[in-house]
Design a protein around this motif. Structure first.
Motif, PDB file in Angstrom:
ATOM      1  N   LYS A 113       0.809  -1.216   0.000  1.00  0.00           N
ATOM      2  CA  LYS A 113       0.000   0.000   0.000  1.00  0.00           C
ATOM      3  C   LYS A 113       0.844   1.270   0.000  1.00  0.00           C
ATOM      4  O   LYS A 113       0.346   2.348  -0.335  1.00  0.00           O
ATOM      5  CB  LYS A 113      -0.932  -0.005   1.217  1.00  0.00           C
ATOM      6  CG  LYS A 113      -1.966  -1.123   1.186  1.00  0.00           C
ATOM      7  CD  LYS A 113      -2.860  -1.083   2.409  1.00  0.00           C
ATOM      8  CE  LYS A 113      -3.889  -2.203   2.372  1.00  0.00           C
ATOM      9  NZ  LYS A 113      -4.764  -2.197   3.571  1.00  0.00           N
ATOM     10  N   LEU A 114       2.105   1.154   0.374  1.00  0.00           N
ATOM     11  CA  LEU A 114       2.984   2.322   0.431  1.00  0.00           C
ATOM     12  C   LEU A 114       3.965   2.341  -0.739  1.00  0.00           C
ATOM     13  O   LEU A 114       4.981   3.036  -0.693  1.00  0.00           O
ATOM     14  CB  LEU A 114       3.759   2.323   1.760  1.00  0.00           C
ATOM     15  CG  LEU A 114       2.898   2.379   3.031  1.00  0.00           C
ATOM     16  CD1 LEU A 114       3.774   2.246   4.264  1.00  0.00           C
ATOM     17  CD2 LEU A 114       2.093   3.665   3.077  1.00  0.00           C
ATOM     18  N   ARG A 171       5.411   3.822   9.871  1.00  0.00           N
ATOM     19  CA  ARG A 171       4.474   4.835  10.383  1.00  0.00           C
ATOM     20  C   ARG A 171       4.708   6.163   9.676  1.00  0.00           C
ATOM     21  O   ARG A 171       3.759   6.804   9.211  1.00  0.00           O
ATOM     22  CB  ARG A 171       4.657   5.008  11.892  1.00  0.00           C
ATOM     23  CG  ARG A 171       3.750   6.087  12.498  1.00  0.00           C
ATOM     24  CD  ARG A 171       3.908   6.148  14.012  1.00  0.00           C
ATOM     25  NE  ARG A 171       3.015   7.168  14.573  1.00  0.00           N
ATOM     26  CZ  ARG A 171       3.350   8.435  14.788  1.00  0.00           C
ATOM     27  NH1 ARG A 171       4.574   8.849  14.486  1.00  0.00           N
ATOM     28  NH2 ARG A 171       2.487   9.292  15.300  1.00  0.00           N
ATOM     29  N   THR A 173       6.140   6.733   6.777  1.00  0.00           N
ATOM     30  CA  THR A 173       5.796   6.628   5.351  1.00  0.00           C
ATOM     31  C   THR A 173       4.285   6.670   5.154  1.00  0.00           C
ATOM     32  O   THR A 173       3.783   7.306   4.219  1.00  0.00           O
ATOM     33  CB  THR A 173       6.379   5.339   4.749  1.00  0.00           C
ATOM     34  OG1 THR A 173       7.783   5.263   5.029  1.00  0.00           O
ATOM     35  CG2 THR A 173       6.171   5.295   3.242  1.00  0.00           C
ATOM     36  N   ALA A 174       3.553   5.995   6.038  1.00  0.00           N
ATOM     37  CA  ALA A 174       2.086   5.999   5.950  1.00  0.00           C
ATOM     38  C   ALA A 174       1.525   7.401   6.192  1.00  0.00           C
ATOM     39  O   ALA A 174       0.588   7.836   5.509  1.00  0.00           O
ATOM     40  CB  ALA A 174       1.503   5.016   6.961  1.00  0.00           C
ATOM     41  N   GLU A 178      -0.773   9.908   3.776  1.00  0.00           N
ATOM     42  CA  GLU A 178      -2.005  10.607   4.163  1.00  0.00           C
ATOM     43  C   GLU A 178      -1.906  12.101   3.847  1.00  0.00           C
ATOM     44  O   GLU A 178      -2.883  12.721   3.391  1.00  0.00           O
ATOM     45  CB  GLU A 178      -2.263  10.405   5.659  1.00  0.00           C
ATOM     46  CG  GLU A 178      -2.611   8.975   6.050  1.00  0.00           C
ATOM     47  CD  GLU A 178      -2.758   8.819   7.546  1.00  0.00           C
ATOM     48  OE1 GLU A 178      -3.043   9.828   8.225  1.00  0.00           O
ATOM     49  OE2 GLU A 178      -2.581   7.701   8.053  1.00  0.00           O
TER      50      GLU A 178
END
Length: 272
Positions: A113-114, A171, A173-174, A178
């Motif tokens: 997802k990243l 964390r 990277t996520a 966002e």
């Protein structure tokens, strides 16, 4: 240097000056047994690991070829980055790769997802990951999904000296993902991954998060900040949305001057 334990054909536990070490080299254990002497010319890597027992267990549980491939990738990464990676990568990457190769063999592919963020934020590591999946296919005949290059990139990045651990890196990277999504939605635009303004924005956001608690971070003077607010009103409003997201969802407070720098990057992206 005597063999204390054979882990596989390419890895043995040895006693070196009464210290237990792991010696790695192609065919290092071929036709060898316990207490046999190792030829120093056969040793490609020699190290002591804090997680020695865990590493030994791993090497006895996975296919020897998977271990050999992982060591190829680690050596390639160290050569290309010009640095020594943390010893844990011999466990973390090897374990990950063996499982990933087994999944790919069964036709099971995990979506990363990243992927987009990793590809830009850790470009050198991602390029190594791309080399790695080609190398895996060459050695095993198993075609790996491109998403795997991003997973490998993370293992390499988090094994670099002074890098954050895997949990913190994921964390961060996520959160950047966002922030980027908030900017995209606010501007109602699509962004090409090779867009230089996009890459600069993402890189800036990464450093923004890294220096949140750093008192030495660059400060924009009030006059410049006031000018940016007036001249780039919409972009500044978007940067405020990003700041609210960070504060509400992640407890991260950005100084107003930092919003000025983010505004400049958003403006470049908006007018690209």
């Amino acid at each position: 240097m005597k063999i204390k334990k054979i882990l596989n054909n390419n890895a043995v536990v040895v006693l070196d000056n009464n210290e237990e070490k792991i010696a790695i080299g192609a065919g290092i254990a071929y036709e060898k047994g316990k207490n046999d002497i190792i030829n120093p010319s056969k040793i490609e890597k020699l190290f002591v690991m804090k997680e020695n027992e865990k590493f030994q267990q791993l090497l006895q549980q996975i296919p020897e070829k998977h271990f050999s491939i992982s060591e190829d990738i680690i050596s390639y990464a160290e050569d290309n980055l010009g640095l020594k990676l943390n010893e844990h990568i011999h466990i973390g990457l090897t374990d990950h790769l063996s499982f990933a190769i087994e999944r790919a063999t069964e036709g099971i592919h995990l979506k990363n997802k990243l992927f987009d963020e990793i590809k830009i934020l850790y470009k050198k590591e991602f390029d190594i990951g791309m080399w790695a999946i080609r190398h895996i296919e060459k050695k095993t005949g198993v075609k790996m999904p491109v998403d795997e290059a991003a997973y490998i990139a993370l293992h390499i990045h988090t094994s670099k000296p002074q890098s954050s651990d895997m949990k913190q890196t994921l964390r961060q990277t996520a959160i950047i993902g966002e922030m980027i999504q908030t900017i995209k939605n606010s501007l109602s635009i699509t962004i090409e991954e090779d867009d230089l303004s996009y890459q600069r924005l993402m890189t800036h956001l990464r450093f923004t998060l890294s220096r949140v608690n750093d008192e030495s971070q660059p400060i924009m003077d009030d006059e410049m900040l006031t000018l940016l607010k007036k001249k780039f009103t919409r972009s500044y409003t978007v940067s405020q949305k990003v700041a609210k997201l960070l504060a509400k969802d992640h407890g991260i407070t950005l100084p107003e001057q930092e919003l000025g720098y983010i505004t400049i990057h958003i403006e470049r992206l908006k007018n690209r």
